[in-house]
Design an enzyme around this catalytic site. Structure first.
Site, PDB file in Angstrom:
ATOM      1  CB  SER A   1      -0.727   0.426   0.898  1.00 57.93           C
ATOM      2  OG  SER A   1      -0.104   0.369   2.230  1.00 57.93           O
ATOM      3  CG  ASP A   2       1.351   5.790  -1.767  1.00 58.03           C
ATOM      4  OD1 ASP A   2       2.602   6.387  -0.882  1.00 58.03           O
ATOM      5  OD2 ASP A   2       1.191   6.712  -2.457  1.00 58.03           O
ATOM      6  CD1 TRP A   3       5.276   6.211   4.665  1.00 58.53           C
ATOM      7  CD2 TRP A   3       4.767   4.445   2.336  1.00 58.53           C
ATOM      8  NE1 TRP A   3       6.062   5.630   3.516  1.00 58.53           N
ATOM      9  CE2 TRP A   3       6.472   4.940   3.144  1.00 58.53           C
ATOM     10  CE3 TRP A   3       4.450   4.222   1.840  1.00 58.53           C
ATOM     11  CZ2 TRP A   3       6.402   3.412   3.118  1.00 58.53           C
ATOM     12  CZ3 TRP A   3       5.087   2.837   1.507  1.00 58.53           C
ATOM     13  CH2 TRP A   3       6.822   2.066   2.256  1.00 58.53           C
TER      14      TRP A   3
END
Length: 647
Positions: free
Chosen positions: A351-353
């Site tokens: 996932s992105d942050w």
């Protein structure tokens, strides 16, 4: 024949000799672990039990080793592997890790994938990563760290990644798109990957396969432009370079995480998905397929990982069905149906942050008096009403393997123990994660030779190639015959280093009236209309056109009025509108990261600008406002079309 084990309590063992006709003894690196000897071969005793377990035997495949180790891990250890957090720096330092805090992350929370934010010399960088690996070697199974980084080889500094020392300096990826030379892009990836591995970085949080369809979007600069075929080919070449081939990762690879799956570039008004006001992207019935197509090269090149995008994709469909109104990290349609099933992707989905964090009122509606800080950054788009634990469950059921930007392991531990996530589902992701570590050779030797950085980072051939790329990636739009300029002339400079001009044989004057010609460097105009937001205060938004109130534009106007022939070079992180610059410049050029030496090389004819525009340049802001954010190069009557160059 009797099998003999010997325990060798060595600090570091390096042995690369061929011990038989068919078995190549790999180089082993250990600071603490004992070494097992079996029939002249050597193995690290990761669990320190004096026996050679299947996961310790480098003769087994990464898949076999990962499967064996997964069965030995506790729930807590498995959960920790599913988080990708940050290597903590010492307070107010960009040169040293906080090893005490790291110990808590690695040995207590079992977090094992970490992005580095260091900015230091290559030798110290390598030494710090070695120290971090030594912390990991003290854990129960001594699982080595996977250290990641945002791009470090370009001019634009990624938010959160400090200015770098030592790494070779290349144009932005837009510059590679302007040249559209896959062989050069692959060569860059090979060089950049070697520099990463030399300092102990094994994972690249790049490239961006996002399609640059909205000219106001703040992240255009890190894309490969607006043409999906070019983007696909360039992304594939980039990955093949970093991963040292197209067959997946190996012990010489840097694992790439292509991003952001998928459709990220279609942000209305260019507002970015890091921000609450940019949480929705807008697609047409046909546009989404173009954005998906841009990723094809990444799958052909066997990218190690994929990072889903932030925004909710309105107007997009998968298998004829509208997408659920959630960010891609929570979308089973995007991650399982499209990515896993249709695209047959087998690697890690990271996932992105910050997608599992709560977006508070200071995140949704900050004010100047109470602005959003880094602590309030969160992107749980579409799942704001779920708890953190429920978000973990939804994301894993959608197909996610790892959570980026967090080390909040407790809710996932609870979800597994409560039966909301099965241990079988947990093991599926852990298997993928460990398999990549084994394939990268980290279990045999996660340490790097600090002294070798002197050779890797002082390579004259690399520096020459990077500089050549800066020269050639520039795009010549107009030339009324002024270029090439012979040395000995008087020049007026704006945003250009006078010392470098003198090195090329020019006399620098301070009065415009005394100049034979002028050189002016400009940047694409931008605004900060959302400065109360953390990323809104960092990202370039708003207009792309030059106004009479812009100080840099006033310099161009003044030179035109005094009839000084002017060379204008515009750095483009977004497609600038040059309508009122074009008629005032004798020479008009575009660059995507070129230092003053590279600029003067082209000005004097020492080198030739060979780039072509990787996106169209709109004629006006009115045309920009009328175009669709998801469609490439669709503004009315552009000033310069896609692929244009004067040459």
């Amino acid at each position: 024949m009797k099998t003999i084990f010997k325990l060798l309590p060595v600090a570091t063992l390096v042995l690369a000799a061929c011990v038989s006709q068919s078995v190549q003894q790999p180089e082993l690196g250990a600071k603490i672990l004992p070494i097992l000897e079996l029939n002249g071969l050597r193995f690290k005793d990761f669990n320190r039990n004096g026996k050679l377990e299947p996961f310790e035997d480098w003769r087994n495949s990464p898949e076999q080793r990962a499967k064996d180790l997964t069965t030995r891990l506790s729930i807590e250890q498995k959960v920790g592997l599913m988080f990708h957090s940050t290597l903590p720096n010492k307070k107010d330092s960009t040169t040293e890790y906080d090893l005490v805090e790291l110990k808590n992350l690695v040995q207590t929370k079992h977090v094992n994938h970490l992005i580095t934010r260091l900015a230091t010399t290559p030798a110290n960088f390598a030494e710090q990563n070695n120290l971090a690996q030594q912390v990991a070697e003290q854990t129960e199974f001594a699982i080595p760290l996977s250290v990641s980084s945002d791009p470090r080889h370009h001019f634009l500094r990624v938010a959160g990644t400090p200015v770098n020392e030592g790494f070779s300096k290349w144009p932005e990826t837009l510059g590679f798109a302007a040249l559209n030379d896959p062989q050069l892009t692959q060569q860059f990836g090979q060089i950049a990957g070697k520099e990463y591995r030399a300092v102990g970085i094994q994972v690249a949080l790049s490239p961006q396969a996002d399609l640059a369809t909205e000219p106001r979007w703040s992240r255009v600069t890190s894309t490969f432009g607006s043409n999906p075929d070019v983007v696909s080919q360039q992304v594939g070449a980039y990955i093949e370079g970093f991963q040292q081939g197209n067959q997946g990762v190996n012990p010489q690879s840097v694992a790439t995480i292509v991003k952001h799956w998928v459709g990220y570039g279609a942000e209305p008004n260019g507002y970015d998905g890091h921000n609450y006001y940019g949480r929705n992207a807008q697609h047409t019935a046909d546009s989404f397929a173009l954005h998906v197509k841009a990723f094809d090269g990444a799958f052909i090149a066997s990218t190690a990982g994929v990072m889903p995008t932030y925004p909710i994709l309105n107007g997009a469909t998968v298998n004829g069905q509208p997408l659920e109104k959630v960010g891609a990290g929570y979308s089973k349609q995007l991650l399982t149906d499209l990515l896993r099933n249709e695209k047959s992707f087998k690697g890690i989905i990271l996932s992105d942050w910050g997608i599992t964090r709560d977006c508070t009122s200071q995140c949704t509606n900050p004010t100047k008096a109470n602005p959003q800080t880094l602590k309030q950054v969160a992107m749980p788009w579409g799942v704001e009403n779920l708890t953190v634990q429920q978000r973990y469950v939804k994301a894993l059921n959608a197909g996610l393997d790892q959570f980026g930007g967090t080390d909040n392991v407790e809710p996932l531990q609870s979800a597994v123990k409560n039966g909301e996530i099965s241990e079988q589902r947990l093991a599926q992701s852990v298997q993928r994660i460990l398999e990549q570590k084994f394939a990268l050779g980290l279990f045999e030797n996660p340490y790097v030779d600090v002294t070798a950085t002197a050779t890797v980072f002082n390579n004259a051939e690399t520096k020459a190639l990077a500089h050549q790329a800066q020269q050639q990636a520039q795009v010549l739009l107009e030339n009324n015959g002024l270029m090439p300029v012979q040395s000995g002339k008087k020049v007026y400079l704006h945003n250009v280093d006078a010392m470098i001009a003198k090195q090329y044989g020019f006399t620098v004057v301070k009065k415009r009236s005394q100049a034979d010609f002028a050189i002016v460097r400009l940047e694409t105009p931008f605004e900060y209309p959302h400065s109360q937001y953390f990323f809104g205060n960092l990202q370039h938004e708003g207009r792309l056109n030059f106004l009479a109130s812009d100080k840099d534009y006033q310099v161009v106007q003044s030179l035109a009025k005094t009839h000084v022939p002017t060379i204008v070079s515009v750095y483009m992180d977004r497609p600038a509108i040059l309508t009122n610059i074009k008629d005032k410049a004798a020479v008009l050029m575009v660059n995507f990261g070129a230092d003053d030496n590279a600029l003067f090389d082209v000005v004097t004819g020492k080198a030739k600008a060979q780039g072509k525009l990787p996106f169209e340049l709109p004629r006006s802001m009115q045309a920009v406002e009328k175009q669709h954010p998801a469609l490439p190069d669709d503004s009315e009557n552009p000033l310069y079309p896609y692929g244009y160059s004067f040459n």
